[in-house]
Scaffold this active site. Structure first.
Site, PDB file in Angstrom:
ATOM      1  CE1 TYR A 167       0.930   1.373  -3.168  1.00  0.00           C
ATOM      2  CE2 TYR A 167      -1.325   1.596  -2.380  1.00  0.00           C
ATOM      3  CZ  TYR A 167      -0.434   1.205  -3.357  1.00  0.00           C
ATOM      4  OH  TYR A 167      -0.893   0.651  -4.527  1.00  0.00           O
ATOM      5  CE  LYS A 171      -0.811   3.590  -6.765  1.00  0.00           C
ATOM      6  NZ  LYS A 171      -0.090   2.999  -7.923  1.00  0.00           N
TER       7      LYS A 171
END
Length: 328
Positions: A167, A171
């Site tokens: 994650y 990002k």
């Protein structure tokens, strides 16, 4: 556009928590217990568009400006190209894989957070959007190391050393894409898009239904058994501070000499707190014993980095509780 003087604000992740608070604060008709507010920049918003994979349950009659909701996926560029028509400002709030079981779905994390962001950028370009604000995470610079007095000069954490946080890696890639298109021309050849990234700490606030309820459930199930580390200090951010940061960034981007354009900012309450002490009021309210046992950090990282993929659903909740600040 939103009218001769007004603007259209589009929110991806439009059925999510932050979007709901934005609507509550700025667009909902006056209620005695929650009067709406106009920060600089929001007074120009005359139309709001919500975009989300999940259906929205809004009632358009509840708002002071027209609010439209479109159900669809940000991984579908054709869909985005249509619903972005007329948008002046975009808050790209949608993401995937921040916590829970979603953290295990690496392919979907990349598809939504990276490919989806590419589509958002392209839809902005095609529709001559003036401002794009992207919500990111502290994790783009954090990989388990201790950070004190960190600021925006911190480098991105090397993704090759952090395979356990797809994650955060996704990002980091996505926010680079957003910042790269700052001050570039859109499809009409005359409009320049301004972009900004807001790196959010763990969000909390009234009616938050994603993270705190999981912690409460784990506590009720007797899974809050131990703490970790030597005084683990973390940051959190109240949802209203998130909303204020979004609006302030939007307001700044409307100026030709914007200090926010092309920049990334960490957003928190500015009050570092012990990770577990933050949740002590919950233990007291639930009449749950506060843990007296503390385990070393190496054991937490061993569990999260090597055993996580094979953990049972029950144990995953406990690890989430332990690592909540790091994964937000």
């Amino acid at each position: 556009m939103g009218g001769s003087d007004g603007q259209t604000l589009l929110l991806t992740g439009g059925s999510g928590y932050v979007a709901s608070v934005i609507l509550q604060k700025f667009c909902r008709k006056y209620k005695a217990d929650s009067p709406n507010t106009k920060l600089p920049g929001m007074e120009k918003i005359s139309r709001v568009v919500l975009v989300d994979k999940f259906a929205s349950s809004i009632n358009e009659d509840d708002f002071t400006v027209p609010v439209q909701s479109f159900q669809g996926d940000i991984t579908d560029l054709d869909f985005l190209s249509k619903v972005f028509a007329g948008a002046d400002v975009v808050y790209h709030l949608a993401s995937y894989g921040m916590s829970g079981r979603e953290q295990l779905h690496n392919e979907m994390i990349w598809k939504v957070n990276v490919e989806g962001t590419k589509n958002v950028i392209e839809a902005c370009r095609q529709n001559n959007v003036k401002s794009l604000i992207f919500t990111s995470t502290f994790n783009v610079v954090f990989g388990g190391q201790r950070i004190e007095d960190g600021d925006e000069t911190l480098p991105y954490f090397d993704s090759t050393e952090r395979s356990w946080d797809n994650y955060g890696n996704s990002k980091a890639v996505a926010e680079k894409l957003v910042l790269q298109v700052n001050n570039t021309l859109t499809a009409n050849g005359t409009t320049t898009i301004s972009t900004c990234v807001l790196r959010l700490a763990g969000i909390y606030g009234p009616r938050e239904r994603r993270h705190i309820p999981r912690v409460v459930k784990a506590m009720k199930q007797g899974m809050f058994l131990f703490t970790y580390g030597d005084n683990p200090i973390v940051e959190f951010v109240h949802v209203e501070n998130v909303v204020q940061a979004l609006v302030q960034a939007q307001y700044s981007l409307t100026h030709s000499n914007s200090v926010a354009a092309g920049k990334a900012y960490f957003i928190s309450d500015g009050k570092p707190v012990n990770n577990f002490e933050f949740f002590r009021p919950l233990t007291e309210a639930l009449d749950v014993p506060f843990p007296k046992i503390s385990v070393p950090m190496w054991l937490v990282y061993f569990i999260g980095g090597f055993l996580f993929p094979s953990l049972s659903a029950l144990f995953m909740v406990m690890v989430y509780l332990l690592c909540i600040a790091s994964y937000m």
